[in-house]
Design a protein around this motif. Structure first.
Motif, short mmCIF file in Angstrom:
data_model
loop_
_atom_site.label_atom_id
_atom_site.label_comp_id
_atom_site.label_asym_id
_atom_site.label_seq_id
_atom_site.Cartn_x
_atom_site.Cartn_y
_atom_site.Cartn_z
N ALA A 200 -71.73 48.87 -59.57
CA ALA A 200 -72.39 50.12 -59.95
C ALA A 200 -73.26 50.68 -58.83
CB ALA A 200 -73.24 49.90 -61.20
N ASN A 201 -73.71 49.80 -57.92
CA ASN A 201 -74.52 50.24 -56.78
C ASN A 201 -73.70 50.99 -55.74
OD1 ASN A 201 -76.94 49.25 -57.75
ND2 ASN A 201 -76.81 47.32 -56.63
N LEU A 202 -72.38 50.75 -55.74
CA LEU A 202 -71.53 51.37 -54.72
C LEU A 202 -71.06 52.74 -55.19
CD1 LEU A 202 -69.36 48.27 -53.72
CD2 LEU A 202 -71.26 49.27 -52.45
N PRO A 203 -71.04 53.72 -54.30
CA PRO A 203 -70.60 55.06 -54.70
C PRO A 203 -69.09 55.17 -54.73
CG PRO A 203 -71.22 55.06 -52.38
CD PRO A 203 -71.52 53.67 -52.91
N ASN A 204 -68.58 55.93 -55.68
CA ASN A 204 -67.17 56.32 -55.71
C ASN A 204 -66.19 55.14 -55.76
OD1 ASN A 204 -67.98 59.08 -55.41
ND2 ASN A 204 -68.21 58.72 -53.21
N VAL A 205 -66.56 54.09 -56.47
CA VAL A 205 -65.61 53.00 -56.66
C VAL A 205 -64.52 53.49 -57.62
CG1 VAL A 205 -65.28 50.65 -57.54
CG2 VAL A 205 -67.37 51.24 -56.30
#
Length: 425
Positions: A200-205
């Motif tokens: 959830a911390n990573l963008p655009n997964v």
């Protein structure tokens, strides 16, 4: 194993919680049978090293050399946890956290790119194929270069130090759980929650990474139901996940609708996955298996091992003429040309007295979620249809009552598998 973290950010060591003024920048900690060593090389570079003493990550106890302690993804995952677990919290929590010795938050300090380098990283799966590493297609900044055998050099780039370490943890996580003979790990809710937070911390997964996370890590439907709301919330609930993968979802869809006391013809039976599942649910009627490839040995083994009397291999398609009962035609038509598939459906219509006909095929509209543009989902497919094209094809052949169903995860209203149930005319 060696892990190298680099950034032009002069707060690198602060963010990593490593004080270069303590013990000359060295940090040591036990891990299994070895020792973890952290070394503040400079203000912009930090090294992590694992020195093993005896068989900490050895998959084969007969091998005197524990090469896995030099390259295991599980070791990389363990090292990241031991050294940087404080960073594996939600972005919202970290950005509002103040580092007391600087009086600044992570949001104020962690503003420059970083990279993680692992000189030797072990990948023993189909995830590196034709010069491409699977995760590199879905998450930016992941680079894998082959060395010798199953050893690769890994480099992960991110816009911040936290993002870089989160990406690195995701790579280590998936590589461990997809490697052959990977060491078994007990996966509890804490482990799942931690890595959901990291994702959830990573963008655009993209969707497919979450699909792999569910299918590879979640061990039970109960665990899936617990975390399903969080997984779907990442996509603002435009995606509805299911616990089973696409193949299992097809089996469940069909097997849950099969009448146990009525004969079945499995047209394109493959290795008899449908029969095996139906048998577990108490299916006792006659089951005819047919395929263009020769699966007679598979049928014979099942008959011998499980002592079944209702399973029959039918090699010649003409011997099926006049069959009465339920027909499974799952993931078959796309392995022919569209003309051949149409001819097959007409042949079934004219020669088989089915009560229900179950037809499934990939929905080409879903392929975008696999980062596919023009290629088919599998190399041996001759065509793949959209939902409407599939409905039109079946309607052009069967005037019977039909039902369309989407099977599997739902992404923006689109399903990976199209299914049609054709009822007796």
């Amino acid at each position: 194993m060696q892990i190298i973290i680099q950034s032009k950010n002069n707060h690198l060591l602060d963010i990593l919680y490593k004080n270069p003024a303590t013990d000359l920048g060295l940090y040591c900690k036990e891990l299994r049978n070895g020792v973890l060593i952290g070394n503040a090389v400079s203000v912009n570079e930090y090294h992590c090293l694992f020195q093993d003493t005896k068989n900490s990550y050895l998959p084969d106890e007969d091998n005197p050399i524990d090469f896995q302690s030099y390259c295991s993804p599980l070791l990389a995952l363990n090292m990241a946890t031991e050294f940087f677990n404080h960073l594996f919290k939600s972005n919202e929590t970290l950005e509002n956290t103040t580092l007391s010795w600087l009086g600044k938050t992570y949001a104020e300090m962690d503003t420059l790119p970083a990279n993680v380098v692992v000189p030797t990283f072990f990948i023993d799966s189909g995830w590196y194929k034709n010069g491409t590493f699977l995760l590199s297609k879905y998450i930016e900044g992941i680079s894998v270069v082959p060395k010798i055998g199953n050893n690769y050099s890994l480099k992960v780039d991110g816009k911040t130090i936290r993002e870089t370490l989160h990406k690195f943890s995701v790579v280590a996580l998936f590589c461990h759980f997809t490697n052959k003979h990977s060491e078994y790990m007990y996966i509890d809710d804490y482990f799942i929650q931690k890595h959901i937070t990291i994702l959830a911390n990573l963008p655009n997964v993209p969707y497919f990474v979450y699909y792999l996370f569910i299918k590879r890590l979640m061990r039970s439907p109960e665990q899936f139901r617990t975390f399903k709301p969080q997984l779907e919330a990442y996509f603002n609930n435009t995606i509805q996940f299911v616990f089973t993968d696409t193949h299992q979802s097809r089996k469940e869809f069909i097997c849950n609708r099969i009448e146990n006391n009525e004969a079945v013809l499995d047209f394109g039976c493959g290795n008899l996955q449908y029969f095996k599942k139906l048998r577990k649910s108490g299916f006792t009627a006659e089951y005819l298996a047919h395929d263009e490839e020769d699966f007679e040995d598979t049928v014979d083994k099942i008959i011998g091992y499980e002592n079944v009397e209702n399973l029959h291999w039918i090699a010649n398609k003409e011997d099926l003429i006049g069959f009465e009962g339920q027909v499974i035609l799952s993931e078959v038509i796309e392995h022919n040309t569209l003309e051949e598939a149409t001819e097959l459906l007409y042949w079934i219509k004219e020669n088989i007295h089915f009560t229900t006909l179950f037809i499934t095929t990939p929905n080409s509209e879903f392929n975008v979620n696999y980062e596919m543009t023009e290629e088919f989902r599998h190399d041996d497919h001759d065509f793949e249809l959209t939902k409407q094209e599939f409905i039109n094809l079946i309607a052009s052949i069967f005037p019977n009552k039909t039902e369309y169903h989407g099977i599997g995860d739902c992404v923006n209203g689109v399903y990976p598998t199209s299914a049609m149930i054709v009822y007796k005319q």
